[in-house]
Design an enzyme around this catalytic site. Sequence first.
Site, PDB file in Angstrom:
ATOM      1  N   GLU A 215      39.447  44.696  47.778  1.00 37.55           N
ATOM      2  CA  GLU A 215      38.046  45.839  47.120  1.00 37.55           C
ATOM      3  C   GLU A 215      37.517  46.624  47.327  1.00 37.55           C
ATOM      4  O   GLU A 215      36.762  47.382  47.196  1.00 37.55           O
ATOM      5  CB  GLU A 215      37.994  44.058  46.387  1.00 37.55           C
ATOM      6  CG  GLU A 215      39.240  44.081  45.109  1.00 37.55           C
ATOM      7  CD  GLU A 215      38.574  43.167  44.260  1.00 37.55           C
ATOM      8  OE1 GLU A 215      37.257  43.200  43.931  1.00 37.55           O
ATOM      9  OE2 GLU A 215      40.051  42.334  42.839  1.00 37.55           O
TER      10      GLU A 215
ATOM     11  N   ASP B 280      46.225  40.968  34.708  1.00 36.42           N
ATOM     12  CA  ASP B 280      46.453  40.006  35.742  1.00 36.42           C
ATOM     13  C   ASP B 280      44.064  39.384  36.201  1.00 36.42           C
ATOM     14  O   ASP B 280      43.294  40.186  34.696  1.00 36.42           O
ATOM     15  CB  ASP B 280      45.856  41.437  37.142  1.00 36.42           C
ATOM     16  CG  ASP B 280      45.538  41.141  38.475  1.00 36.42           C
ATOM     17  OD1 ASP B 280      45.629  39.840  38.475  1.00 36.42           O
ATOM     18  OD2 ASP B 280      45.034  41.672  39.325  1.00 36.42           O
TER      19      ASP B 280
ATOM     20  N   THR C 209      47.899  33.653  40.331  1.00 34.99           N
ATOM     21  CA  THR C 209      47.606  32.386  39.920  1.00 34.99           C
ATOM     22  C   THR C 209      47.728  32.167  38.628  1.00 34.99           C
ATOM     23  O   THR C 209      47.687  31.188  38.209  1.00 34.99           O
ATOM     24  CB  THR C 209      46.372  32.387  40.204  1.00 34.99           C
ATOM     25  OG1 THR C 209      45.912  32.991  41.956  1.00 34.99           O
ATOM     26  CG2 THR C 209      44.915  31.163  40.141  1.00 34.99           C
TER      27      THR C 209
ATOM     28  N   HIS D 129      46.806  42.337  45.131  1.00 31.64           N
ATOM     29  CA  HIS D 129      46.348  43.019  46.115  1.00 31.64           C
ATOM     30  C   HIS D 129      46.816  42.749  47.424  1.00 31.64           C
ATOM     31  O   HIS D 129      46.593  44.444  48.247  1.00 31.64           O
ATOM     32  CB  HIS D 129      44.737  42.599  46.603  1.00 31.64           C
ATOM     33  CG  HIS D 129      43.738  41.670  45.672  1.00 31.64           C
ATOM     34  ND1 HIS D 129      44.147  41.336  44.265  1.00 31.64           N
ATOM     35  CD2 HIS D 129      42.522  42.858  45.209  1.00 31.64           C
ATOM     36  CE1 HIS D 129      42.622  41.037  43.616  1.00 31.64           C
ATOM     37  NE2 HIS D 129      41.947  42.548  44.135  1.00 31.64           N
TER      38      HIS D 129
END
Length: 273
Positions: free
Chosen positions: A155, A13, A78, A189
């Site tokens: 995060e 990732d 992505t 996430h």
Amino acid sequence: MDIDRNAPVGVFDSGVGGLTVAREIMRNLPAEKIVYFGDTARVPYGNKSRETVIRYSRQIIRFLREQKVKAIVVACNTASAFALDAIRDDLDIPILGVIEPGAKVAAAQTRNKRVGVIGTLGTVGSGIHREYLKKYDPDIQVFAKACPLFVPLVEEGWLHDPVTVEVASRYLKELQDKNVDTLILGCTHYPLIRSTIRNIMGEGVCLVNPAYETALELGRLLEEKNLLSTGTQQEEFPYRFYVSDLADEFKAFASSILPYDVEMTQKIDIEKY
């Protein structure tokens, strides 16, 4: 070519988000060993060009091949959107992205054929979820919304913070107005703020967690290729973590969301690959 079925699965990732995929593999395929790479020096991928994401992905795959992995999971939306087709041809081991498994389930779940997708600017801009959803059911209408602030909030650890609730309410209003009945959490996430998204969208909307669906798809793929681990080889570190920067921060975040404390995190120079 003979592949060792007791070899680890490689998971990569752009940073920590793919840990939600690793977590689902640990829960659903407990016999499998994992080598995880988080590209913490070059995160995020969501605002990088296709060429750059392909180049990064190829470097990481070279590193994972060195670790003798038997299969690779691209645990980044992505990279799955931009690089999967380009890198699939380079490989003689199974490789799997996170987009198709989620799209497949969403297409099967929707009743009113109105499906929402939330993700990074890169993922949403690529239109890849729409492509997959239309492949499964051409009648599905897809409503995509980029939610770039979700990643830094997660995060920061603000999973249940009023700020996160406010930001999510704003982003998701558009999808509520479109009357979607199924919503794909199109960034790794996002499962970490699933309860916030659930509260805003309501019980009537089916939330699809591609991390979970990818772990199940990986299980099917390994079984089909006769590569499921026998679970007999015990190792001191069945889960190994590598990063391109900030090993201590990564380890702290990983330990907070994984079902066990992360022992081994090592920083490597990915540019060498």
